[in-house]
Design a protein around this motif. Structure first.
Motif, PDB file in Angstrom:
ATOM      1  N   PHE A 209      62.099   0.684  53.849  1.00 40.67           N
ATOM      2  CA  PHE A 209      60.878   1.341  54.317  1.00 40.67           C
ATOM      3  C   PHE A 209      61.159   2.646  55.054  1.00 40.67           C
ATOM      4  O   PHE A 209      60.688   3.707  54.661  1.00 40.67           O
ATOM      5  N   GLY A 210      61.969   2.581  56.118  1.00 40.70           N
ATOM      6  CA  GLY A 210      62.097   3.721  57.025  1.00 40.70           C
ATOM      7  C   GLY A 210      62.631   4.979  56.383  1.00 40.70           C
ATOM      8  O   GLY A 210      62.003   6.053  56.445  1.00 40.70           O
ATOM      9  N   ALA A 211      63.797   4.883  55.743  1.00 43.73           N
ATOM     10  CA  ALA A 211      64.410   6.075  55.156  1.00 43.73           C
ATOM     11  C   ALA A 211      63.559   6.627  54.023  1.00 43.73           C
ATOM     12  O   ALA A 211      63.392   7.844  53.879  1.00 43.73           O
ATOM     13  N   VAL A 212      63.004   5.719  53.211  1.00 45.65           N
ATOM     14  CA  VAL A 212      62.178   6.152  52.083  1.00 45.65           C
ATOM     15  C   VAL A 212      60.908   6.833  52.570  1.00 45.65           C
ATOM     16  O   VAL A 212      60.450   7.819  51.976  1.00 45.65           O
ATOM     17  N   LYS A 213      60.341   6.343  53.657  1.00 44.41           N
ATOM     18  CA  LYS A 213      59.115   6.952  54.176  1.00 44.41           C
ATOM     19  C   LYS A 213      59.340   8.402  54.573  1.00 44.41           C
ATOM     20  O   LYS A 213      58.495   9.268  54.339  1.00 44.41           O
ATOM     21  N   VAL A 214      60.495   8.687  55.170  1.00 40.09           N
ATOM     22  CA  VAL A 214      60.776  10.046  55.637  1.00 40.09           C
ATOM     23  C   VAL A 214      60.954  11.006  54.467  1.00 40.09           C
ATOM     24  O   VAL A 214      60.446  12.130  54.493  1.00 40.09           O
ATOM     25  N   VAL A 215      61.682  10.594  53.432  1.00 41.00           N
ATOM     26  CA  VAL A 215      62.045  11.520  52.352  1.00 41.00           C
ATOM     27  C   VAL A 215      61.055  11.514  51.196  1.00 41.00           C
ATOM     28  O   VAL A 215      61.152  12.362  50.298  1.00 41.00           O
ATOM     29  N   SER A 216      60.090  10.587  51.189  1.00 37.93           N
ATOM     30  CA  SER A 216      59.208  10.473  50.023  1.00 37.93           C
ATOM     31  C   SER A 216      57.965  11.346  50.107  1.00 37.93           C
ATOM     32  O   SER A 216      57.477  11.854  49.099  1.00 37.93           O
ATOM     33  N   GLY A 217      57.429  11.492  51.307  1.00 36.63           N
ATOM     34  CA  GLY A 217      56.150  12.164  51.440  1.00 36.63           C
ATOM     35  C   GLY A 217      54.975  11.221  51.344  1.00 36.63           C
ATOM     36  O   GLY A 217      53.846  11.581  51.681  1.00 36.63           O
ATOM     37  N   ASN A 218      55.199  10.013  50.815  1.00 38.98           N
ATOM     38  CA  ASN A 218      54.179   8.961  50.744  1.00 38.98           C
ATOM     39  C   ASN A 218      52.900   9.444  50.055  1.00 38.98           C
ATOM     40  O   ASN A 218      51.794   9.286  50.569  1.00 38.98           O
ATOM     41  N   VAL A 219      53.066  10.024  48.879  1.00 37.98           N
ATOM     42  CA  VAL A 219      51.921  10.514  48.105  1.00 37.98           C
ATOM     43  C   VAL A 219      51.462   9.420  47.152  1.00 37.98           C
ATOM     44  O   VAL A 219      52.252   8.904  46.350  1.00 37.98           O
ATOM     45  N   ILE A 220      50.194   9.063  47.217  1.00 38.52           N
ATOM     46  CA  ILE A 220      49.652   7.997  46.377  1.00 38.52           C
ATOM     47  C   ILE A 220      49.808   8.357  44.903  1.00 38.52           C
ATOM     48  O   ILE A 220      49.545   9.491  44.493  1.00 38.52           O
ATOM     49  N   ASN A 221      50.235   7.368  44.120  1.00 39.23           N
ATOM     50  CA  ASN A 221      50.452   7.504  42.674  1.00 39.23           C
ATOM     51  C   ASN A 221      51.562   8.495  42.316  1.00 39.23           C
ATOM     52  O   ASN A 221      51.682   8.889  41.151  1.00 39.23           O
ATOM     53  N   GLN A 222      52.338   8.882  43.312  1.00 40.80           N
ATOM     54  CA  GLN A 222      53.474   9.766  43.036  1.00 40.80           C
ATOM     55  C   GLN A 222      54.749   9.248  43.705  1.00 40.80           C
ATOM     56  O   GLN A 222      55.699   8.864  43.008  1.00 40.80           O
TER      57      GLN A 222
END
Length: 271
Positions: A209-222
């Motif tokens: 969760f943590g590392a992915v949240k920082v580098v992903s941008g958390n854009v829905i459907n992307q």
């Protein structure tokens, strides 16, 4: 061997069982109970949403790629640490355990600092080559690889140390090259350690969760993974949806571990 009285044995058992119950069993039971609180219908409705389907597929894709990368590098590093002597060996061994002691949030921030396209150390150069790491699948895979890196290595290294290298040396003395020795001698000897390390790595990757949240941008459907969707639904007061996705992730991880435990020979890693 230390002898203890029967009451002390029972006390230790109660403490151990109670610890596991309150730390693991009770929270998992709460997830399952809440996910099915209104029956199966709401659960099926959650997984009919396009955003949920995309998040689950993206999570699985990232986890599988991260596991494959860690499998190759994990086995290679394990052989390097056990079979060879070289300067910096202890430092490499210590660095492998770094993901276990550093918060995933810190890992994500470190990747952001290094590979951010605007002001990262290598970000502008990488983007000039046509590659985008931060806020893309590449960065999410890198973050997942980092947090799950030690799991394969720490399963394989003890087995390599235990079996020794007598058979490998005998194979080389008979004319076998490195590839033949690895596929016919080394890999069969460590196969269950590799399998169990892969399963643990997969379980860890699915729940990152943590590392992915920082580098992903958390854009829905992307770039929104299943764990990020759990947070989003929970914060929007959609608790049945959040718990339903969390239940699926936990179920997959536990199922993998149970299946491997059932298939694994009773003799342990070596047979």
């Amino acid at each position: 061997m230390l002898e203890v009285s029967t009451p002390v044995k029972w006390l230790l058992r109660v403490i151990a069982v109670g610890y596991v119950f309150f730390l693991v069993a009770w929270p998992v039971e709460t997830i399952i109970k809440t996910a099915f609180s209104d029956g199966v219908g709401p659960l099926l409705d959650v997984f009919s949403e396009p955003a949920t389907v995309h998040a689950l597929l993206l999570t699985l894709e990232i986890a599988v790629q991260a596991v494959l990368i860690n499998l190759v590098f994990g086995v290679t590093i394990s052989i390097l640490l056990v079979r060879y002597e070289f300067p910096g060996k202890r430092l490499l061994s210590a660095l492998i355990d770094l993901p276990m002691s550093v918060s995933p949030i810190v890992v994500g921030l470190a990747l952001l600092l290094v590979y951010n396209g605007r002001d990262g150390w290598f970000g502008p150069t990488v983007e000039e080559w046509g590659l985008r790491i931060i806020f893309s699948g590449t960065g999410m895979i890198m973050a997942t690889c980092f947090v799950a890196l030690p799991l394969v290595i720490r399963e394989v290294v003890p087995v390599l140390q235990e079996i020794g290298d007598d058979q490998e040396q005998a194979a080389r003395s008979l004319g076998a090259n490195f590839r033949q020795t690895f596929w016919r001698i080394t890999l069969p000897s460590i196969r269950w350690a590799v399998v169990y390390g892969v399963v643990l790595s997969l379980a860890r990757s699915l729940g990152e969760f943590g590392a992915v949240k920082v580098v992903s941008g958390n854009v829905i459907n992307q770039t929104q993974t299943a764990t990020l969707l759990v947070e989003s639904k929970y914060q929007s007061f959609d608790q049945p949806g959040a718990y339903s996705i969390a239940f699926v992730l936990a179920f997959i991880s536990v199922l993998c571990i149970v299946v491997v435990s059932l298939l694994r020979p009773k003799e342990g890693h070596l047979k």
